[in-house]
Design an enzyme around this catalytic site. Structure first.
Site, PDB file in Angstrom:
ATOM      1  N   ASN A   1       0.843  -1.197   0.000  1.00 31.27           N
ATOM      2  CA  ASN A   1       0.000   0.000   0.000  1.00 31.27           C
ATOM      3  C   ASN A   1       0.878   1.246   0.000  1.00 31.27           C
ATOM      4  O   ASN A   1       2.101   1.157  -0.005  1.00 31.27           O
ATOM      5  CB  ASN A   1      -0.959  -0.025   1.192  1.00 31.27           C
ATOM      6  CG  ASN A   1      -0.201  -0.108   2.499  1.00 31.27           C
ATOM      7  OD1 ASN A   1       0.506   0.806   2.872  1.00 31.27           O
ATOM      8  ND2 ASN A   1      -0.322  -1.245   3.182  1.00 31.27           N
TER       9      ASN A   1
ATOM     10  N   CYS B   1       0.553   2.268  13.969  1.00 29.22           N
ATOM     11  CA  CYS B   1       0.470   3.277  12.900  1.00 29.22           C
ATOM     12  C   CYS B   1       0.766   2.655  11.527  1.00 29.22           C
ATOM     13  O   CYS B   1       0.555   3.275  10.491  1.00 29.22           O
ATOM     14  CB  CYS B   1       1.465   4.387  13.235  1.00 29.22           C
ATOM     15  SG  CYS B   1       1.278   5.855  12.249  1.00 29.22           S
ATOM     16  N   ALA B   2       1.260   1.409  11.535  1.00 31.57           N
ATOM     17  CA  ALA B   2       1.605   0.770  10.251  1.00 31.57           C
ATOM     18  C   ALA B   2       0.340   0.492   9.444  1.00 31.57           C
ATOM     19  O   ALA B   2      -0.733   0.270  10.010  1.00 31.57           O
ATOM     20  CB  ALA B   2       2.344  -0.542  10.512  1.00 31.57           C
TER      21      ALA B   2
ATOM     22  N   LYS C   1       8.948 -17.100 -10.426  1.00 33.46           N
ATOM     23  CA  LYS C   1       8.192 -16.015 -11.055  1.00 33.46           C
ATOM     24  C   LYS C   1       7.036 -16.579 -11.904  1.00 33.46           C
ATOM     25  O   LYS C   1       7.253 -17.507 -12.693  1.00 33.46           O
ATOM     26  CB  LYS C   1       9.149 -15.198 -11.944  1.00 33.46           C
ATOM     27  CG  LYS C   1       8.515 -13.955 -12.484  1.00 33.46           C
ATOM     28  CD  LYS C   1       9.510 -13.192 -13.350  1.00 33.46           C
ATOM     29  CE  LYS C   1       8.763 -12.112 -14.115  1.00 33.46           C
ATOM     30  NZ  LYS C   1       9.546 -11.547 -15.180  1.00 33.46           N
TER      31      LYS C   1
ATOM     32  N   ASP D   1      -4.908  -9.955  13.289  1.00 37.27           N
ATOM     33  CA  ASP D   1      -5.199  -8.575  13.668  1.00 37.27           C
ATOM     34  C   ASP D   1      -4.285  -8.160  14.834  1.00 37.27           C
ATOM     35  O   ASP D   1      -4.537  -8.512  15.997  1.00 37.27           O
ATOM     36  CB  ASP D   1      -6.676  -8.466  14.073  1.00 37.27           C
ATOM     37  CG  ASP D   1      -7.124  -7.025  14.194  1.00 37.27           C
ATOM     38  OD1 ASP D   1      -6.300  -6.183  14.598  1.00 37.27           O
ATOM     39  OD2 ASP D   1      -8.286  -6.742  13.874  1.00 37.27           O
TER      40      ASP D   1
END
Ligand SMILES: Cc1cc2nc3c(=O)[nH]c(=O)nc-3n(C[C@H](O)[C@H](O)[C@H](O)COP(=O)(O)O)c2cc1C
Length: 397
Positions: free
Chosen positions: A210, A274-275, A289, A306
């Site tokens: 992200n 905070c990650a 691959k 979690d």
């Protein structure tokens, strides 16, 4: 990290003969890590040039409240918001009188009125002026309002008089500014912070991740270190420089971050999650691959553990602060997260705005706990980090 690293200082230079020392004050503040912007009063400009202060501060010197270009973006308000501290050195009798009277007659006095950050002034004037009832009364008024006075020295003055009124030494002035940021609010406390993005392998060359940069987490770490805490960082993928002194543990995947948190959570006073941890990981990452083909490729994802919820359920849980990066139903989602995870507070940020949040140096957040929600307006992540740590200290320590 020096005591003024990442600190933005506005230095007001007013009309005292001692203004010739102001470039040295700029230098001493920079030596302690500060970024300095200078406001030069009309009186100050009689004693030192704008160019000298521009060259030393490496920033444009501001000297005019009526500057059309600067005021397009409300320059005096912007400068007041930018500052972590305001310092007037030297402070003339006239400028001191303006402040005591609450005037907004020039750029410097307007910025002082528009700011809520700590303010220090270093008076410099003839000894007779300094000991006059007017100046002393004005200084007493400023002290009552929380302004810190850096006392002048006693000695031979520019006019030949001997007495109190010589500007304090530049080193001493810079030191006093630095000391103002030293806090003991978190001394003896241990804080564990996760930050950055996790990376979930698809194959040896591709991954899911992200946009988190780790900047907000790093700003919180800086604020904790400033407040005297012992900080441990668990870092995913970050694109920011890393605060020292802190213990640093680098991880890649959500699973590694989970394990690392659980190994280090014992005896922590505060846990700040905070990650941006991936909610899913790839079920069977390939060892080689994946080759391109014309067929649709399906990747099976499984939920990750979690971290925040599990820390909140520990028998000896620390104070737990989570982050909610949301794009819709912001308050509702954040309040649900607060309840479902069982944490002490959630810091909500809207990551749908392109100029805020992820990767940006600025943010705008809401601090939500069981009793209240506090909106922290758009500001640099460094400043928000300090405000958040102040709130955590006041509410939970
Ligand atoms: C040669 C000279 C030296 C001065 N030195 C001082 C001084 O050291 N301290 C002071 O308070 N005022 C001093 N003044 C008076 C201020 O410069 C004057 O009050 C000016 O209006 C201050 O403006 P400002 O406060 O807007 O900078 C001096 C004036 C002159 C002409």
């Amino acid at each position: 990290m020096s005591i003024l690293t990442n600190k933005c200082i506005v230095l007001g230079v007013s009309g005292s003969i001692a203004a010739y020392k102001s470039p040295d004050i700029v230098r001493r503040l920079q030596d302690l890590g500060a970024e300095v912007r200078v406001i030069l009063t009309q009186g100050g400009a009689k004693f030192i040039t704008e160019l000298s202060l521009q060259a030393t501060s490496k920033n444009k010197v501001q000297n005019n409240l009526w500057d059309k270009e600067a005021e397009l973006s409300m320059g005096h308000i912007e400068l007041a918001k930018w500052a972590d501290a305001l310092l007037i050195a030297p402070a003339s009798a006239n400028t001191i009188a303006n402040l005591a009277a609450g005037k907004a007659c020039d750029l410097l006095s307007s910025v002082i009125l528009a700011s809520d950050c700590p303010t220090l002034i270093a008076p410099a004037m003839n000894q007779q002026m300094y000991t006059s009832n007017s100046v002393q009364d004005n200084l007493a008024t400023l002290v009552q309002r929380g302004i810190q006075i850096i006392d002048p020295e006693n000695g031979v003055q520019a006019c030949g008089d001997i007495g109190e009124g010589r500007l304090a030494e530049s080193d001493e002035i810079a030191k006093q500014v630095g000391l103002m940021f030293q806090s003991t609010k978190m001394s003896g406390k241990k804080v564990l912070i996760t930050l950055g993005a996790t990376i979930e392998a698809i194959d040896p060359v591709r991954y899911l991740s992200n946009h988190s940069s780790g900047k907000m987490g790093m700003a919180l770490a800086d604020a904790c270190i400033e407040a005297g805490a012992q900080v441990t960082l668990i870092l995913g993928d970050v694109s920011t420089s890393i605060s020292k002194p802190s213990k640093q543990i680098f991880v890649t995947s959500a699973e590694q971050m989970y394990r690392s948190v659980m190994e280090n959570i014992n005896d922590q006073t505060i846990f700040i999650a905070c990650a941006a941890v991936s909610d899913y990981s790839v079920k069977n990452p390939k060892n080689h691959k994946i080759k391109k083909s014309d067929k649709t490729l399906t990747i099976e994802l499984v939920p990750t553990k979690d971290i925040l919820k599990d820390v909140c359920q520990l028998p000896q849980k620390p104070i737990c602060i989570g982050f909610a990066a949301e794009t819709q139903n912001l308050l509702e989602n954040a309040n649900n997260k607060l309840k479902n995870k069982g944490c002490d507070a959630i810091i909500l940020n809207d990551v749908s705005c392109t100029d805020l949040g992820f990767k940006s140096d600025e943010n705008e957040v809401v601090f939500i706990d069981q009793k209240s929600s506090i909106k922290l307006a758009k500001n640099s992540k460094q400043k928000l980090g300090r405000k958040i740590i102040e709130i955590i200290s006041e509410k939970f320590l």
